[in-house]
Design an enzyme around this catalytic site. Structure first.
Site, PDB file in Angstrom:
ATOM      1  N   ILE A 196      -2.060 -14.514 -10.987  1.00  0.00           N
ATOM      2  CA  ILE A 196      -1.420 -15.616 -11.703  1.00  0.00           C
ATOM      3  C   ILE A 196      -2.448 -16.351 -12.565  1.00  0.00           C
ATOM      4  O   ILE A 196      -2.182 -17.426 -13.077  1.00  0.00           O
ATOM      5  CB  ILE A 196      -0.764 -16.589 -10.694  1.00  0.00           C
ATOM      6  N   HIS A 205       4.009 -12.107 -10.841  1.00  0.00           N
ATOM      7  CA  HIS A 205       4.143 -13.338 -10.047  1.00  0.00           C
ATOM      8  C   HIS A 205       3.949 -14.587 -10.895  1.00  0.00           C
ATOM      9  O   HIS A 205       3.670 -15.660 -10.373  1.00  0.00           O
ATOM     10  CB  HIS A 205       3.147 -13.326  -8.878  1.00  0.00           C
ATOM     11  N   CYS A 253       7.661 -34.854 -15.545  1.00  0.00           N
ATOM     12  CA  CYS A 253       8.072 -34.530 -16.910  1.00  0.00           C
ATOM     13  C   CYS A 253       8.116 -35.784 -17.793  1.00  0.00           C
ATOM     14  O   CYS A 253       8.813 -36.743 -17.447  1.00  0.00           O
ATOM     15  CB  CYS A 253       9.451 -33.876 -16.841  1.00  0.00           C
ATOM     16  N   THR A 284      -5.848  -4.418  -4.799  1.00  0.00           N
ATOM     17  CA  THR A 284      -4.675  -4.963  -4.108  1.00  0.00           C
ATOM     18  C   THR A 284      -4.528  -4.303  -2.742  1.00  0.00           C
ATOM     19  O   THR A 284      -4.726  -3.090  -2.603  1.00  0.00           O
ATOM     20  CB  THR A 284      -3.373  -4.779  -4.928  1.00  0.00           C
ATOM     21  N   ILE A 306     -13.840  -2.608  -8.237  1.00  0.00           N
ATOM     22  CA  ILE A 306     -12.903  -2.240  -9.311  1.00  0.00           C
ATOM     23  C   ILE A 306     -13.541  -2.337 -10.704  1.00  0.00           C
ATOM     24  O   ILE A 306     -13.337  -1.473 -11.549  1.00  0.00           O
ATOM     25  CB  ILE A 306     -11.601  -3.085  -9.220  1.00  0.00           C
TER      26      ILE A 306
HETATM   27  P1  NAD Z   1      -4.861  -9.281  -1.348  1.00  0.00           P
HETATM   28  O1  NAD Z   1      -5.719 -10.461  -1.117  1.00  0.00           O
HETATM   29  O2  NAD Z   1      -3.803  -8.971  -0.371  1.00  0.00           O
HETATM   30  O3  NAD Z   1      -5.781  -7.977  -1.456  1.00  0.00           O
HETATM   31  C1  NAD Z   1      -6.883  -7.910  -2.312  1.00  0.00           C
HETATM   32  C2  NAD Z   1      -7.550  -6.558  -2.118  1.00  0.00           C
HETATM   33  O4  NAD Z   1      -8.548  -6.435  -3.110  1.00  0.00           O
HETATM   34  C3  NAD Z   1      -8.234  -6.407  -0.762  1.00  0.00           C
HETATM   35  O5  NAD Z   1      -7.757  -5.247  -0.130  1.00  0.00           O
HETATM   36  C4  NAD Z   1      -9.737  -6.282  -1.109  1.00  0.00           C
HETATM   37  O6  NAD Z   1     -10.389  -5.316  -0.328  1.00  0.00           O
HETATM   38  C5  NAD Z   1      -9.701  -5.841  -2.532  1.00  0.00           C
HETATM   39  N1  NAD Z   1     -10.834  -6.301  -3.338  1.00  0.00           N
HETATM   40  C6  NAD Z   1     -11.385  -7.540  -3.380  1.00  0.00           C
HETATM   41  N2  NAD Z   1     -12.367  -7.592  -4.303  1.00  0.00           N
HETATM   42  C7  NAD Z   1     -12.439  -6.339  -4.838  1.00  0.00           C
HETATM   43  C8  NAD Z   1     -13.257  -5.735  -5.845  1.00  0.00           C
HETATM   44  N3  NAD Z   1     -14.196  -6.429  -6.491  1.00  0.00           N
HETATM   45  N4  NAD Z   1     -13.071  -4.423  -6.128  1.00  0.00           N
HETATM   46  C9  NAD Z   1     -12.128  -3.699  -5.468  1.00  0.00           C
HETATM   47  N5  NAD Z   1     -11.322  -4.227  -4.525  1.00  0.00           N
HETATM   48  C10 NAD Z   1     -11.462  -5.517  -4.224  1.00  0.00           C
HETATM   49  O7  NAD Z   1      -4.304  -9.418  -2.819  1.00  0.00           O
HETATM   50  P2  NAD Z   1      -2.941  -8.892  -3.451  1.00  0.00           P
HETATM   51  O8  NAD Z   1      -2.626  -7.540  -2.941  1.00  0.00           O
HETATM   52  O9  NAD Z   1      -3.053  -9.104  -4.919  1.00  0.00           O
HETATM   53  O10 NAD Z   1      -1.836  -9.884  -2.877  1.00  0.00           O
HETATM   54  C11 NAD Z   1      -2.075 -11.264  -2.828  1.00  0.00           C
HETATM   55  C12 NAD Z   1      -1.087 -12.140  -3.562  1.00  0.00           C
HETATM   56  O11 NAD Z   1      -1.774 -13.352  -3.860  1.00  0.00           O
HETATM   57  C13 NAD Z   1      -0.635 -11.612  -4.885  1.00  0.00           C
HETATM   58  O12 NAD Z   1       0.711 -11.806  -4.902  1.00  0.00           O
HETATM   59  C14 NAD Z   1      -1.301 -12.503  -5.940  1.00  0.00           C
HETATM   60  O13 NAD Z   1      -0.280 -13.046  -6.768  1.00  0.00           O
HETATM   61  C15 NAD Z   1      -1.825 -13.696  -5.204  1.00  0.00           C
HETATM   62  N6  NAD Z   1      -3.216 -14.072  -5.557  1.00  0.00           N
HETATM   63  C16 NAD Z   1      -3.585 -14.149  -6.851  1.00  0.00           C
HETATM   64  C17 NAD Z   1      -4.869 -14.489  -7.187  1.00  0.00           C
HETATM   65  C18 NAD Z   1      -5.242 -14.562  -8.647  1.00  0.00           C
HETATM   66  O14 NAD Z   1      -4.397 -14.859  -9.478  1.00  0.00           O
HETATM   67  N7  NAD Z   1      -6.488 -14.262  -9.004  1.00  0.00           N
HETATM   68  C19 NAD Z   1      -5.808 -14.767  -6.188  1.00  0.00           C
HETATM   69  C20 NAD Z   1      -5.405 -14.709  -4.839  1.00  0.00           C
HETATM   70  C21 NAD Z   1      -4.089 -14.331  -4.551  1.00  0.00           C
HETATM   71 ZN    ZN Z   2      12.229 -32.824 -17.603  1.00  0.00          ZN
END
Ligand code: NAD
Ligand code: ZN
Length: 260
Positions: A125, A141, A169, A210, A251
């Site tokens: 997000i 999301h 608002c 993810t 990644i």
């Molecule tokens: P998750 O936290 O469930 O999983 C993240 C995965 O990424 C883990 O398995 C981890 O091992 C791996 N990871 C972390 N750093 C890494 C890297 N540098 N290289 C490779 N792998 C790496 O996250 P998800 O599956 O995206 O689900 C979490 C939910 O939370 C999502 O719906 C998302 O919208 C939200 N979220 C978003 C943010 C953001 O916008 N940056 C941050 C936290 C959570």
């Molecule tokens: Zn309004």
């Protein structure tokens, strides 16, 4: 709609001596693909200083300073019942004003600039894919960059708001809510359907950063019926076996290598 489950061959790069050969092979397949789809999650943005949820350093493994698990605080019912605490947590933790795109975002954007069709489907997000320059982005999301008044539906950008307290608002006094999908809320149907089509018509699928724990997004990969698929994640996921190639690595480093 056809759902296809494939029985796949598994390559673990860390345990294979011919990892380099496989890397060259994957790189070639990606370069030759007509339509690539990338599905990413919080791990894509950890190098930008935004913690993910489920890895050992993730937010869900940190003691909540509100006495309520963060997972609960990110639900629609919590937002409704405790807007003061929700926004305190939201502004301080979910909105990262200083975060900048990292190697992963930039590699994807550069690859698209070179003329490849690459759709970026993200659970994040933070808006960093768009900031990096990717054009074909699907924010499944939502985004902390966009807001809507729950009463008059007036739209706002993050820059329009003061990032503290409950945002009200200026048009009608109603509560302004982030255009972010909270637990218990449905995903934007148009975005979901467009993302689904990118997966259905892709001939190479890359999933990365993810845990594939959050539904319905995690279920989208079942709609891929094209060529080869690759997952890049630091930790194993429950769905690794469904991919042709599995790389347990950073990644950003991996995408840079594959797209370079
Ligand atoms: P998750 O936290 O469930 O999983 C993240 C995965 O990424 C883990 O398995 C981890 O091992 C791996 N990871 C972390 N750093 C890494 C890297 N540098 N290289 C490779 N792998 C790496 O996250 P998800 O599956 O995206 O689900 C979490 C939910 O939370 C999502 O719906 C998302 O919208 C939200 N979220 C978003 C943010 C953001 O916008 N940056 C941050 C936290 C959570
Ligand atoms: Zn309004």
């Amino acid at each position: 709609m056809r759902v296809l489950f494939k029985k796949r061959t598994l390559f673990f790069f860390k345990t294979y001596n011919n990892g380099m050969v496989e890397m060259t092979k994957i790189k070639k397949e990606i370069q030759e693909a007509k339509r690539i789809v990338f599905l990413g999650g919080a791990g894509v943005s950890t190098a930008s200083g935004i913690p993910d949820f489920r890895s050992p350093q993730g937010l869900y493994h940190v003691q909540s300073k509100y006495g309520v698990p963060y997972e609960v605080m990110l639900s629609h019912s919590y937002w409704e019942k405790h807007p003061d605490l929700f926004y305190d947590f939201y502004w301080s933790t979910m909105v990262n004003l200083n975060a900048k795109p990292n190697k992963a975002h930039l590699s994807l954007a550069d690859f698209e600039k070179k003329g490849h069709h690459i759709a970026v489907l993200t659970q994040n997000i933070d808006g960093l894919h768009t900031e990096a320059g990717s054009k074909r982005v699907y924010e499944l999301h939502g985004s902390v960059k966009r807001y809507t008044c729950v009463d008059c539906a007036h739209h706002f950008q993050l820059e329009d708001l003061r990032p503290s307290g409950i945002p009200l608002c200026p048009e009608c006094g109603g509560i302004i809510k982030p255009d972010v999908t909270l637990y218990e809320e449905a995903l934007d149907e148009d975005v979901l359907l467009s993302a689904l089509n990118e997966i259905r018509f892709a001939d190479f699928m890359i999933v990365g950063g993810t845990s594939l724990n959050v539904y319905p997004v995690a279920g989208l990969i079942d709609y891929f019926s094209g060529g080869k698929s690759l997952i890049i994640n630091k930790e194993p996921t429950a769905k690794d076996r469904e991919f042709d190639y599995v790389i347990h690595e950073d990644i950003g480093k991996t995408l840079e290598e594959l797209f370079g």
